[in-house]
Design an enzyme around this catalytic site. Structure first.
Site, PDB file in Angstrom:
ATOM      1  N   LYS A 181      51.153  83.871  90.955  1.00 36.28           N
ATOM      2  CA  LYS A 181      52.390  83.244  90.487  1.00 36.28           C
ATOM      3  C   LYS A 181      53.523  83.599  91.445  1.00 36.28           C
ATOM      4  O   LYS A 181      53.629  84.745  91.909  1.00 36.28           O
ATOM      5  CB  LYS A 181      52.694  83.742  89.073  1.00 36.28           C
ATOM      6  N   SER A 233      55.550  80.395  81.323  1.00 35.55           N
ATOM      7  CA  SER A 233      56.082  79.989  82.607  1.00 35.55           C
ATOM      8  C   SER A 233      55.031  79.963  83.714  1.00 35.55           C
ATOM      9  O   SER A 233      55.243  79.398  84.784  1.00 35.55           O
ATOM     10  CB  SER A 233      57.214  80.936  83.018  1.00 35.55           C
ATOM     11  N   SER A 262      54.170  83.932  78.420  1.00 35.31           N
ATOM     12  CA  SER A 262      53.882  83.128  79.611  1.00 35.31           C
ATOM     13  C   SER A 262      52.478  83.309  80.147  1.00 35.31           C
ATOM     14  O   SER A 262      52.005  82.504  80.953  1.00 35.31           O
ATOM     15  CB  SER A 262      54.894  83.461  80.715  1.00 35.31           C
TER      16      SER A 262
END
Length: 598
Positions: free
Chosen positions: A77, A151, A175
């Site tokens: 990420k 997210s 997330s």
């Protein structure tokens, strides 16, 4: 793609057959990936790939066992640093080149894994939707009209589609779980402090953790084991206290919300009911609990002073709202309205609600919740970006505030063909225990892996635990026997019944209460039935301290060659003991003894 849906075991088998082809293999994989797929924000260059693979091959040739993730490609990420690569947090104005790897990334590389690319996210990890990015919304891997969840949207998407074996995300409010639920994959949200946050852009530093997405539970746990561990450079890193059980019981007692909410989503509710029936089929008993404290704590994360943690995290860029996603800016800027007094009062409330939650969970083996109570389309999210995002966090927002571990798992699908996952939640450091049940759950449902269409194979064993001691018991500590409570009250878990090597003799000791046997190694011995129990390392000393003479703990050899700690007896006590070796075990002796009195 030739490697679509490869698990850790698939990659191990592939690379073992042709390790010299490591660079060529991963180059071939990279050639099939494209930045036109907006789940990716950055892909490795050939030179960056070679810089990772060349030293790996040399290390593997010296000691293959030192590289449990040899050649396994993974994604990161883009709020987590990879040395020499850009970190953007999905905000171009924030972009900078990372000088060093995040500690977790470095540990995964040291275990042999190879970073293939960095992934899209809700800007500054603020959102559970996957739509708040200037690089575009990441679409659901089953239906492109729907959100992917966030997210960690890109990490979940590339894992669900089998483009990589696993991916790192982060999880503050959910997330690392909501995207897993929306894409039919596993999302491991570790205990806070297990995986170092050094090299990770914080969202809420007190409530952040790295997370792991994978196609299987065992892969997620293996990755977390390689990436985790105490890091002195992270002020919030913690050592595992080795107090938690190694597994959930065969028939776990699971708490469930007494009146779950689904925001009028009948399909989500029906999928949840199917999941409850499947849990019972797995041997679990379900116990409704008042969910009010959980809901109240969940609301604190965005509806109170805790949001000021996000304000502190983004720093100077907050003075340039034109460079931020409008919804993200509105959320983060709201933290400026709270005072220090507000923050302290919020902390007092968090502590009170967390205590209530911990007391509730202490009565059960784990809590199980829907990962999300509903899902929305991209168009619906454009209309209600904040309200619908808040709905997604109903069963996730409280977890880090209450210092809990969590494991998001695939669950029965909705009637419209969309995934609807469940999440197991337990106190801190119960990560391994949740994973053991997660393996059973995933195997029982036998769903395809992610969106790959690939069948779920039989699970592999989890890595050996350094936080537990395996003990062989032979007599009064066996299941149902008078001293078994000395194990169970210390969170020991039954592993299996097995036998020793044929090198032991068993004796019924004289004048012991309750009656106990003595086990002794001897020439001309036989195999003796024992039970194996995993006891938390920190409780092992207490257990041994309760063992009276002439018994003690030594090392036993089992019939399959394994060596474990187990009960032994001082030779002097065997002089007036009865040799009962012929019965093959303590239960058989007691049964024969009872039968003789009938």
């Amino acid at each position: 793609m030739a490697f679509t849906g490869f698990t850790l075991n698939d990659w191990r088998r592939y690379h073992q057959q042709q390790p010299q082809e490591l660079f060529a293999t991963l180059s071939s994989l990279l050639a099939e990936l494209s930045l036109e797929d907006n789940a990716w924000l950055y892909l490795a260059t050939p030179s960056q790939l070679r810089a990772q693979t060349e030293p790996l091959l040399a290390a593997w040739q010296k000691d293959p066992q030192s590289l449990p993730l040899f050649g396994v490609p993974f994604a990161v990420k883009d709020n987590i640093d990879v040395a020499g690569w850009p970190t953007t947090a999905a905000c171009p104005a924030f972009a900078h080149e990372a000088a060093t790897d995040a500690v977790a990334v470095a540990r995964l590389k040291a275990a042999g894994a190879v970073v293939i690319g960095k992934t899209n996210l809700d800007q500054f990890a603020t959102g559970l939707v996957g739509t708040r990015s200037p690089y575009g919304a990441v679409k659901n891997s089953f239906n492109a009209d729907y959100v992917s969840g966030g997210s960690s949207s890109g990490s979940a998407s590339v894992t669900a589609r089998g483009l990589v074996c696993f991916a790192l995300g982060t999880d503050t409010a959910g997330s690392g779980r909501v995207p897993a639920g929306f894409n039919n994959i596993v999302g491991l949200k570790p205990t806070k402090g297990w995986l170092s946050a050094t090299g990770v852009l914080p969202a809420c530093r007190l409530n952040d953790t790295l997370s792991v997405f994978a196609l299987t539970v065992e892969d997620a746990f293996q990755v977390a084991t390689c990436a985790g561990g105490y890091d002195a450079s992270d002020a919030y890193s913690r050592d595992n206290p080795a107090l938690a059980p190694a597994a959930l019981p065969a028939a776990p007692r699971l708490a469930v919300p007494s009146h779950p909410t689904f925001f009028d989503d009948a399909q989500a509710e029906a999928a949840w009911e199917k999941a409850l029936a499947a849990l019972q089929a797995c041997g679990a008993t379900l116990h409704p609990v008042d969910f009010a404290p959980f809901h109240q704590l969940a609301e604190q994360l965005y509806s109170g002073p805790w949001v000021a943690e996000r304000t502190a995290a983004v720093g100077e860029i907050l003075h340039h709202p034109e460079q931020m996603d409008a919804t993200v800016y509105g959320i983060i800027a709201s933290g400026q309205h709270y005072s220090a007094v507000d923050a302290y009062q919020a902390e007092y409330l968090r502590a009170e609600l967390s205590r209530q939650i911990q007391q509730t969970l202490a009565q059960f083996d784990a809590l199980v919740v829907p990962t999300s109570p509903t899902i929305h389309t991209l168009e619906e999210m454009r209309q209600e970006p904040v309200r619908y995002n808040s709905q997604f966090g109903t069963y996730t927002n409280f977890t880090n505030l209450a210092d809990l571990s969590a494991l998001a798992l695939p669950g029965p699908f909705r009637e419209d063909g969309l995934p609807a996952g469940i999440t197991l939640i337990a106190p801190a450091w119960h990560d391994r225990a949740l994973a053991t049940f997660g393996q059973r759950w995933q195997q029982s449902l036998a769903l395809d892996l992610g969106a790959t269409g690939k069948a779920c194979a039989a699970p592999s064993a989890l890595p050996a635990s350094p936080h537990h001691v395996r003990v062989a018991v032979v007599g009064a500590h066996l299941t149902g026997m008078p001293l078994n409570h000395q194990l169970t009250r210390r969170n020991a878990v039954l592993v299996e019944e097995t036998r020793t090597a044929d090198a032991y003799r068993l004796y019924a000791l004289a004048n012991t209460q309750p009656p106990k046997p003595g086990l002794a190694k001897a020439t001309g011995g036989k195999a003796i039935t024992v039970e194996l129990w995993d006891i938390p390392l920190a409780r092992f000393g207490e257990f041994v301290a309760e063992i009276p003479a002439p018994l003690g703990i030594g090392t036993l050899t089992l019939e399959d060659g394994r060596q474990v700690k187990g009960f032994i007896c001082e030779p002097a006590a065997l002089a007036d003991a009865r040799d009962i070796t012929e019965f093959g075990g303590w239960r058989n002796w007691l049964a024969r003894k009872e039968a003789s009195h009938v």
